[in-house]
Design a protein around this motif. Structure first.
Motif, short mmCIF file in Angstrom:
data_model
loop_
_atom_site.label_atom_id
_atom_site.label_comp_id
_atom_site.label_asym_id
_atom_site.label_seq_id
_atom_site.Cartn_x
_atom_site.Cartn_y
_atom_site.Cartn_z
N GLU A 157 0.84 -1.20 0.00
CA GLU A 157 0.00 0.00 0.00
C GLU A 157 0.86 1.24 0.00
N GLU A 158 1.91 1.22 0.80
CA GLU A 158 2.80 2.38 0.89
C GLU A 158 3.49 2.65 -0.44
N GLU A 159 3.80 1.57 -1.18
CA GLU A 159 4.50 1.70 -2.45
C GLU A 159 3.61 2.21 -3.58
N VAL A 160 2.34 1.77 -3.62
CA VAL A 160 1.50 2.06 -4.78
C VAL A 160 0.43 3.12 -4.55
N ASN A 161 0.00 3.32 -3.31
CA ASN A 161 -1.05 4.32 -3.07
C ASN A 161 -0.59 5.72 -3.46
N GLY A 162 -1.42 6.39 -4.24
CA GLY A 162 -1.10 7.75 -4.66
C GLY A 162 -0.04 7.83 -5.75
N LYS A 163 0.32 6.67 -6.33
CA LYS A 163 1.38 6.63 -7.34
C LYS A 163 0.80 6.37 -8.73
N VAL A 164 1.58 6.78 -9.75
CA VAL A 164 1.25 6.46 -11.14
C VAL A 164 1.99 5.18 -11.49
N ILE A 165 1.25 4.15 -11.90
CA ILE A 165 1.83 2.84 -12.20
C ILE A 165 1.64 2.53 -13.68
N LEU A 166 2.70 2.10 -14.35
CA LEU A 166 2.62 1.71 -15.76
C LEU A 166 2.78 0.20 -15.87
N VAL A 167 1.89 -0.44 -16.64
CA VAL A 167 1.96 -1.88 -16.85
C VAL A 167 2.02 -2.15 -18.35
N THR A 168 3.13 -2.76 -18.80
CA THR A 168 3.22 -3.17 -20.20
C THR A 168 2.70 -4.60 -20.33
N GLY A 169 2.24 -4.95 -21.52
CA GLY A 169 1.63 -6.27 -21.69
C GLY A 169 0.38 -6.40 -20.85
N ALA A 170 -0.35 -5.29 -20.71
CA ALA A 170 -1.46 -5.21 -19.76
C ALA A 170 -2.68 -6.01 -20.18
N ALA A 227 -0.27 0.19 -28.10
CA ALA A 227 1.10 0.60 -28.47
C ALA A 227 2.03 -0.60 -28.34
N ASP A 228 3.19 -0.47 -29.00
CA ASP A 228 4.19 -1.54 -29.04
C ASP A 228 5.43 -1.07 -28.28
N VAL A 229 5.93 -1.92 -27.38
CA VAL A 229 7.11 -1.53 -26.59
C VAL A 229 8.32 -1.32 -27.48
N ARG A 230 8.29 -1.82 -28.73
CA ARG A 230 9.41 -1.60 -29.66
C ARG A 230 9.42 -0.18 -30.21
N ASP A 231 8.28 0.51 -30.11
CA ASP A 231 8.14 1.87 -30.66
C ASP A 231 8.63 2.88 -29.63
N ILE A 232 9.89 3.25 -29.74
CA ILE A 232 10.51 4.12 -28.73
C ILE A 232 9.83 5.48 -28.66
N HIS A 288 2.96 10.89 -18.44
CA HIS A 288 2.49 10.40 -17.15
C HIS A 288 3.56 10.30 -16.07
N LYS A 289 4.84 10.25 -16.47
CA LYS A 289 5.95 10.14 -15.51
C LYS A 289 5.64 9.11 -14.41
N PRO A 290 5.57 7.84 -14.77
CA PRO A 290 5.20 6.80 -13.79
C PRO A 290 6.22 6.65 -12.67
N HIS A 291 5.70 6.36 -11.46
CA HIS A 291 6.57 6.11 -10.32
C HIS A 291 7.08 4.67 -10.33
N MET A 292 6.28 3.78 -10.94
CA MET A 292 6.65 2.36 -10.94
C MET A 292 6.22 1.74 -12.27
N VAL A 293 7.06 0.82 -12.78
CA VAL A 293 6.76 0.12 -14.02
C VAL A 293 6.74 -1.38 -13.75
N PHE A 294 5.67 -2.05 -14.21
CA PHE A 294 5.61 -3.51 -14.22
C PHE A 294 5.69 -3.93 -15.68
N HIS A 295 6.83 -4.53 -16.06
CA HIS A 295 7.07 -4.85 -17.47
C HIS A 295 6.74 -6.32 -17.72
N ALA A 296 5.54 -6.56 -18.28
CA ALA A 296 5.09 -7.92 -18.56
C ALA A 296 4.98 -8.21 -20.05
N ALA A 297 5.27 -7.23 -20.90
CA ALA A 297 5.16 -7.42 -22.35
C ALA A 297 6.27 -8.34 -22.84
#
Length: 629
Positions: free
Chosen positions: A286-299, A349-354, A364-373
């Motif tokens: 909760e402390e890590e994700v609450n109030g944060k912007v989270i990005l998930v690839t391969g969502a 979008a494609d993670v290959r497209d820089i 969005h300037k994410p605080h945390m990224v979960f890379h599942a793609a």
């Protein structure tokens, strides 16, 4: 006549009719009470009786309306309905006493004054008659309707609290179809006893003769104290006896804390794997994700969508979903809309497209990224190394580099046990991606890079269980690459819990490894799935051995040579501190690999990967010649 009765009792009787019947019973009881109070004398004051009867019915009507004792569905009468009737009759008696007191004070009319003995007798008669009438109707409903419809004979495994709840639920919600023949329990103290006159047996009592003589069709596993090993033994026995096995879900999955018949589902192969579910409770999440912007690839994938689903249970400021699979991403988005989760943004979008990835990070300037793609299918990637490298390695590099550029706090990568001592292109690309992530953590201090490794995920897109289900539905055979092949399995929620846990626990540079229990022999899994389908191996469904596919291993591993697993605060999660290597050399080789732009030169691409990952030894593949060199 029977059909007429069934038509009546199969539908809910109108409440007004129930109230009318209750008042009629009160009227009869009062007349009988009046005769008792007058000692059945021949010289009864019928005028007084006629005057008092409307008064009695008025008080009864007021009491029943206030309490609502007539509102229950009579064929489902239970303890609460009985208490409601008792309260209504008690209120009626109290109103008689109050009325007596007021009559005496204002000297209104002695005809409306009831003696205490009359009130007591009327109370007792009403309690017996009204409650008995409810249960009499319930009995008639069950007996007449059960005779008219085909019943299903059922056993309940578990004579504890959960078992009795299942019994009550079946009796209440589906009484016309289910007949409980016995309870089964492992507790020797319960054997030989009864629950509502239904016997409790040990499992040893249940044999082929018992099942046939009582025409048992189903057994419901209704215990939350059964071990995975015991569940496997019990279900195997019942399936062998030709009995359909069902399970009661955990209490947390009941709607508003109440069990209903629709919750009880047929047991699935996922329930029978030799695996105890792992539950992670970490307040740091909760402390890590609450109030944060989270990005998930391969969502839109199995793991990515599972991560998104779990993140929506927290109070994230925003969850950014990225996937190139348009239809699947749409499904995830619509599911979130139905659940009224508004703090999400979806990008096809494609993670290959820089350029596209940079736009997302910049916006969005994410605080945390979960890379599942990632591409994950072993045979397809063995035939398409160019694409595997572009997505699994170059795509990972793009997201990792942008995470550093935009000062993301943490980057959590989803890897696989196939990255350990890889024998195929897919596993090798994931291992290269692991090495790049590890290198970034060592050379850049802006972001904490964390890796998680799991085995096969139950029910994920393209996994073995959905394939076997389809093959069984098509009449077989089930295709198996090798009779000795084994795999580790975990559920999607567990995998996603691990990823999120890693994000909260990781300090950078770790590879988190799950204790996945024992590996499962795939041929045993296939045979169990055939049994669960109500079929027999090999008579109904056969298993065909096709030979190992290109790059396929007989068994998977969780640690590379030279890696050591260390314990964490959770006994089922370990941390691997990866072996040391020349960071700049690895990064240089990885960049060379990414810049190999000829999609037809697969040999050169795989050769470069083998240079980066020396333990990559191809198996049953056209690239085996490279190892000989």
């Amino acid at each position: 006549m029977k059909k007429y009765i069934i038509d009546i009792i199969s539908n809910n009787i109108p409440r007004s009719l129930v109230l009318l019947i209750d008042l009629l019973i009160v009227a009869i009881n009062f007349i009988f009470t009046y005769f008792i109070s007058e000692n059945f004398s021949k010289e009864l004051d019928f005028v007084k009786l006629i005057v008092q009867l409307p008064y009695i019915l008025l008080i009864a009507l007021i009491s029943f309306v206030i309490v609502g004792s007539y509102k229950g569905v009579i064929r489902y009468t239970g303890l609460r309905d009985t208490i409601s009737i008792y309260m209504g009759i008690t209120l009626m008696s109290c109103l008689f006493i109050i009325s007596n007191y007021l009559n005496e004070r204002i000297d209104f009319s002695p005809a409306y004054i009831l003696t205490i003995s009359t009130i007591i007798v009327l109370f007792l008669l009403n309690v017996m008659a009204l409650i008995t009438s409810r249960f009499l109707f319930k009995f008639v409903y069950k007996s007449v309707l059960k005779k008219s419809l085909e019943t299903i004979n059922i056993m309940i495994f578990g004579a504890g609290e959960l078992g009795t709840i299942v019994y009550s639920t079946l009796e209440k919600e589906n009484a016309q179809r289910n007949r409980i023949r016995c309870f089964i329990d492992d507790d020797p103290r319960k054997k030989g006893k009864t629950i509502d006159r239904i016997s409790i047996y040990g499992l040893e009592k249940i044999d082929e003769d018992y099942v046939k003589s009582r025409e048992i069709k189903e057994v419901i596993i209704a215990t939350d104290k059964i071990s995975q090993k015991r569940l496997l033994e019990v279900s195997d026995k019942f399936l062998t006896l030709g009995v359909k096995v069902k399970m009661v879900p955990p209490v947390v999955n009941w709607v508003e804390g109440d069990l209903n018949v629709n919750h009880i589902k047929e047991i699935k192969i996922e329930d029978l794997l030799n695996r105890t579910p792992i539950h992670i409770k970490n307040p740091l999440i909760e402390e890590e994700v609450n109030g944060k912007v989270i990005l998930v690839t391969g969502a839109a994938g199995s793991i990515g969508s599972g991560i998104v689903e779990q993140l929506t249970n927290y109070h994230c400021e925003k969850i950014i979903l990225i996937d190139q699979a348009e239809s699947c991403l749409y499904d995830v988005e619509q599911d979130l809309i139905r659940k009224r989760k508004r703090n999400v943004a979806c990008y096809v979008a494609d993670v290959r497209d820089i350029n596209m990835m940079e736009m997302v990070f910049k916006s969005h300037k994410p605080h945390m990224v979960f890379h599942a793609a990632a591409y994950k299918h072993v045979p397809l990637m063995e035939a398409n190394p160019y694409e595997a490298v572009k997505v699994n390695i170059a795509g990972t590099k793009n997201i990792a580099d942008l995470a550093c550029k935009y000062k993301t706090d943490k980057f959590v990568m989803v890897s696989t046990d196939k990255a350990v001592n890889p024998t195929n292109v897919m596993g090798a690309t994931k291992r290269v991606a692991e090495l790049y992530i590890s290198s970034k953590n060592k050379v850049d201090n802006c972001t904490k890079f964390i890796t998680t490794r799991f085995g096969n995920v139950l029910g994920s897109n393209g996994s073995v269980i959905p394939l076997f289900k389809k093959q069984i539905a098509d009449g077989g055979p089930i295709t198996l690459t090798h009779p000795e092949i084994t795999r580790y399995f975990m559920t999607i929620p567990e995998a996603c819990q691990l990823v999120i846990e890693a994000g909260s626990m990781g300090l950078g540079g770790e590879i988190f490894i799950f204790d996945m229990g024992k590996s499962v022999k795939i041929i045993d899994l296939a045979k169990r799935m055939i049994k669960l389908s109500g079929l027999e191996y090999p008579n109904d469904i056969d298993i065909k051995i096709t030979g190992l596919r290109p790059g396929e291993k007989l068994y998977e591993e969780l640690l590379n040579d030279g890696e050591n697993a260390l314990p964490t605060h959770h006994k089922k999660i370990m941390i691997n501190k990866s072996e040391s290597f020349n960071v700049q050399e690895k990064i240089g080789l990885i960049e060379e690999l990414i810049h190999l732009t000829d999609p037809e030169n697969n040999i050169q691409i795989v050769e470069k990967m083998k240079q980066i990952v020396p333990e990559f030894i191809s198996n049953n593949s056209i690239f085996e010649n490279l190892d000989k060199k």
